[in-house]
Write a protein that holds these residues in place. Sequence first.
Motif, short mmCIF file in Angstrom:
data_model
loop_
_atom_site.label_atom_id
_atom_site.label_comp_id
_atom_site.label_asym_id
_atom_site.label_seq_id
_atom_site.Cartn_x
_atom_site.Cartn_y
_atom_site.Cartn_z
N GLU A 55 0.83 -1.20 0.00
CA GLU A 55 0.00 0.00 0.00
C GLU A 55 0.87 1.25 0.00
O GLU A 55 0.56 2.23 -0.70
N ARG A 56 1.97 1.24 0.76
CA ARG A 56 2.89 2.40 0.75
C ARG A 56 3.54 2.55 -0.63
O ARG A 56 3.68 3.66 -1.13
N ASP A 57 3.94 1.42 -1.22
CA ASP A 57 4.57 1.47 -2.54
C ASP A 57 3.62 2.01 -3.60
O ASP A 57 4.03 2.68 -4.54
N ALA A 58 2.32 1.73 -3.42
CA ALA A 58 1.31 2.18 -4.38
C ALA A 58 0.83 3.60 -4.09
O ALA A 58 0.04 4.16 -4.85
N GLY A 59 1.29 4.19 -2.98
CA GLY A 59 0.89 5.55 -2.64
C GLY A 59 -0.45 5.62 -1.92
O GLY A 59 -1.01 6.70 -1.74
N LYS A 60 -0.98 4.49 -1.49
CA LYS A 60 -2.27 4.45 -0.80
C LYS A 60 -2.13 4.69 0.70
O LYS A 60 -3.13 4.88 1.38
N ARG A 61 -0.92 4.63 1.20
CA ARG A 61 -0.66 4.76 2.64
C ARG A 61 0.61 5.58 2.81
O ARG A 61 1.56 5.43 2.06
#
Length: 106
Positions: A55-61
Amino acid sequence: MTRAKKYSPEVRERAVRMVFEHESEYSSQWAALQSIAEKIGCSGETLRNWVRQAERDAGKRPGLTTTERERIKELERENRELRRANEILRKAAAFFAQAELDRKQR
C-alpha cells in the motif's frame, strides 16, 4: 545480523494480490489476511506487513516506499564506511605527526 528470506518475492506478491482481490469477500481486511496467510503458510502479521508495504509502494498509505527504504539503507552503509575511513585516516595522521616530532628531537 540478517535472517534468510523464507518466502520468495513471487509468493509475497501473489499473497498481497490475493488479499486485494478477495478482501471484499470477507468481513474485514484482517479476516482476509488471516485466511490467506493460513493458505500460504505464513502468519497473519507477516502478510499484514507485506500488504501495508504494498500500500505504501502504491501511494495508498503514508510512509517510506521499498525503494526509499533501500536507498536509506545504502546511504547509511556508505556513511558507516566513510566514518570508518575517516577514523583510520585520523589515526594515521596522528601516528605520522608523532613520528615526525620524535624524529626532529633526535
